[in-house]
Design an enzyme around this catalytic site. Sequence first.
Site, PDB file in Angstrom:
ATOM      1  N   PHE A 131      50.925  41.914  60.626  1.00  0.00           N
ATOM      2  CA  PHE A 131      51.840  41.095  61.415  1.00  0.00           C
ATOM      3  C   PHE A 131      53.136  41.875  61.620  1.00  0.00           C
ATOM      4  O   PHE A 131      53.694  42.424  60.667  1.00  0.00           O
ATOM      5  CB  PHE A 131      52.120  39.770  60.703  1.00  0.00           C
ATOM      6  CG  PHE A 131      52.827  38.779  61.580  1.00  0.00           C
ATOM      7  CD1 PHE A 131      52.150  38.156  62.617  1.00  0.00           C
ATOM      8  CD2 PHE A 131      54.162  38.496  61.391  1.00  0.00           C
ATOM      9  CE1 PHE A 131      52.803  37.253  63.449  1.00  0.00           C
ATOM     10  CE2 PHE A 131      54.825  37.597  62.217  1.00  0.00           C
ATOM     11  CZ  PHE A 131      54.141  36.977  63.255  1.00  0.00           C
ATOM     12  N   ASP A 203      50.763  39.587  51.600  1.00  0.00           N
ATOM     13  CA  ASP A 203      51.270  38.514  52.451  1.00  0.00           C
ATOM     14  C   ASP A 203      50.139  37.502  52.595  1.00  0.00           C
ATOM     15  O   ASP A 203      49.061  37.822  53.104  1.00  0.00           O
ATOM     16  CB  ASP A 203      51.673  39.085  53.813  1.00  0.00           C
ATOM     17  CG  ASP A 203      52.283  38.042  54.747  1.00  0.00           C
ATOM     18  OD1 ASP A 203      52.001  36.841  54.559  1.00  0.00           O
ATOM     19  OD2 ASP A 203      53.008  38.426  55.683  1.00  0.00           O
ATOM     20  N   TYR A 228      54.170  26.641  56.646  1.00  0.00           N
ATOM     21  CA  TYR A 228      54.069  25.830  57.868  1.00  0.00           C
ATOM     22  C   TYR A 228      52.727  25.977  58.577  1.00  0.00           C
ATOM     23  O   TYR A 228      52.498  25.320  59.593  1.00  0.00           O
ATOM     24  CB  TYR A 228      55.209  26.141  58.844  1.00  0.00           C
ATOM     25  CG  TYR A 228      55.405  27.593  59.201  1.00  0.00           C
ATOM     26  CD1 TYR A 228      54.583  28.225  60.128  1.00  0.00           C
ATOM     27  CD2 TYR A 228      56.432  28.328  58.632  1.00  0.00           C
ATOM     28  CE1 TYR A 228      54.771  29.555  60.462  1.00  0.00           C
ATOM     29  CE2 TYR A 228      56.628  29.648  58.957  1.00  0.00           C
ATOM     30  CZ  TYR A 228      55.799  30.261  59.870  1.00  0.00           C
ATOM     31  OH  TYR A 228      55.987  31.581  60.205  1.00  0.00           O
ATOM     32  N   LYS A 229      51.823  26.803  58.045  1.00  0.00           N
ATOM     33  CA  LYS A 229      50.499  26.932  58.645  1.00  0.00           C
ATOM     34  C   LYS A 229      49.535  25.976  57.941  1.00  0.00           C
ATOM     35  O   LYS A 229      49.634  24.766  58.108  1.00  0.00           O
ATOM     36  CB  LYS A 229      50.030  28.388  58.574  1.00  0.00           C
ATOM     37  CG  LYS A 229      50.944  29.377  59.291  1.00  0.00           C
ATOM     38  CD  LYS A 229      50.389  30.782  59.229  1.00  0.00           C
ATOM     39  CE  LYS A 229      51.370  31.837  59.684  1.00  0.00           C
ATOM     40  NZ  LYS A 229      51.788  31.706  61.086  1.00  0.00           N
ATOM     41  N   ARG A 377      42.861  32.753  69.842  1.00  0.00           N
ATOM     42  CA  ARG A 377      42.678  32.389  68.431  1.00  0.00           C
ATOM     43  C   ARG A 377      42.395  30.898  68.308  1.00  0.00           C
ATOM     44  O   ARG A 377      43.049  30.072  68.942  1.00  0.00           O
ATOM     45  CB  ARG A 377      43.926  32.711  67.604  1.00  0.00           C
ATOM     46  CG  ARG A 377      44.264  34.163  67.467  1.00  0.00           C
ATOM     47  CD  ARG A 377      45.288  34.385  66.359  1.00  0.00           C
ATOM     48  NE  ARG A 377      46.420  33.463  66.431  1.00  0.00           N
ATOM     49  CZ  ARG A 377      47.408  33.422  65.530  1.00  0.00           C
ATOM     50  NH1 ARG A 377      47.389  34.238  64.497  1.00  0.00           N
ATOM     51  NH2 ARG A 377      48.415  32.571  65.652  1.00  0.00           N
TER      52      ARG A 377
END
Length: 416
Positions: A131, A203, A228-229, A377
């Site tokens: 990322f 991560d 938050y995912k 995605r």
Amino acid sequence: MTTRNACLARDALDPLAPLRAQFDLPAGVIYLDGNSLGARPHASLARAQQVIAREWGHDLIRSWNSAGWFELPGRLGNRLAPLIGAAAGEVVVTDTTSINLFKALAAALHMQASDPARAARRVIVTERSNFPTDIYMAQGLSQWLERGYRVRLIDDVAELASAVDADTAVVMLTHVNYRTGYQHDMRATSTLAHAAGALIIWDLAHSAGAVPVDLHADGADLAVGCTYKYLNGGPGAPAFIWVPAKHQARFQQPLSGWWGHAAPFAMAPDFAPANGIARALCGTQPVVSLAMVECGLDVFELTSMDAIRAKSLALTDLFITLVEQRCAAHPLGLVTPREHARRGSHVSFTHPHGYAVMAALIARGVIGDYREPAIMRFGFTPLYTSFTDVWDAVEILSDILERQTYDIDARRDAVT
């Protein structure tokens, strides 16, 4: 052939199906983007009202003590810890993933520099497909240190063994790749890094709450991630950082704010780090956002990561199979591993007009997202995604592709 009725039957037998009622999902929407932003737990609205109206509005500053605001980062960390194989007193929920990664990288480099046998190591190894913020933070820190530190990027996991050498201070990887859904073998990769004398930072942004993680058993050194995912903490909710007990005494990082002080309200002019995980804190905490995180964590205590993983694999298997059966005439390319051990909880397909197709899906109520280059995605959150959702999503995707009801000239939104 799987049918819609067969999917309905699977949903009726699904032990996780009742958990869908914990979330506020809009009617007419198939939400396949929990890998980017989790759905809102119903409880979060009442919790926000309690924090804002009662704790802030009525009790005012007293709530730092009376409502437990001061202890929130550690208390939430202790509740999150079992989901990632951490122990109590090893996790705090605080700041952003980028900031926590900066802390972890700085601390790991400092640990290596403080060891005479490893002090000359100057390389941070990561993937070019990591990322971007992770790469940026490593590049920025390397430039600021001005001691010859640099970032070494690899293009394939097969290059890792040769890229990690006697110059490597830290290996920094995302456990589940944000684009492809590829999942690293955490234990084997951590062992490889340690054999070369490097420390390893993971991560967990696309892992926590989605796949079983056991940081201790798999030999990790430090880890960060977001809430938050898959953890459903709300947009921009505070992230987390894990520092195992074995590293806490040596954990030093340059963002030495007052919340990481041994006695913050002594107001001493010199910094003295707190004992334990509190030294990973920095400044005053965003209480309202932290409080929302707890609502997401509550749901995980109603099930297990093994049950979540089993359903995740079933959902993603079904999606891949249906897309390949029903959209075979179209230029879709699967980039997510088929092998269960190498797959996270989202599935990515390429299409020459991926952004336009995804925009058409969203307009029809199937919400996924798009990432360059040409990747659509689709995230599968077992807490609220059903097997029938999968069937219906593929039905709509097939219809869009067959009738070409997507606009390749559509203006792109700022967030894709």
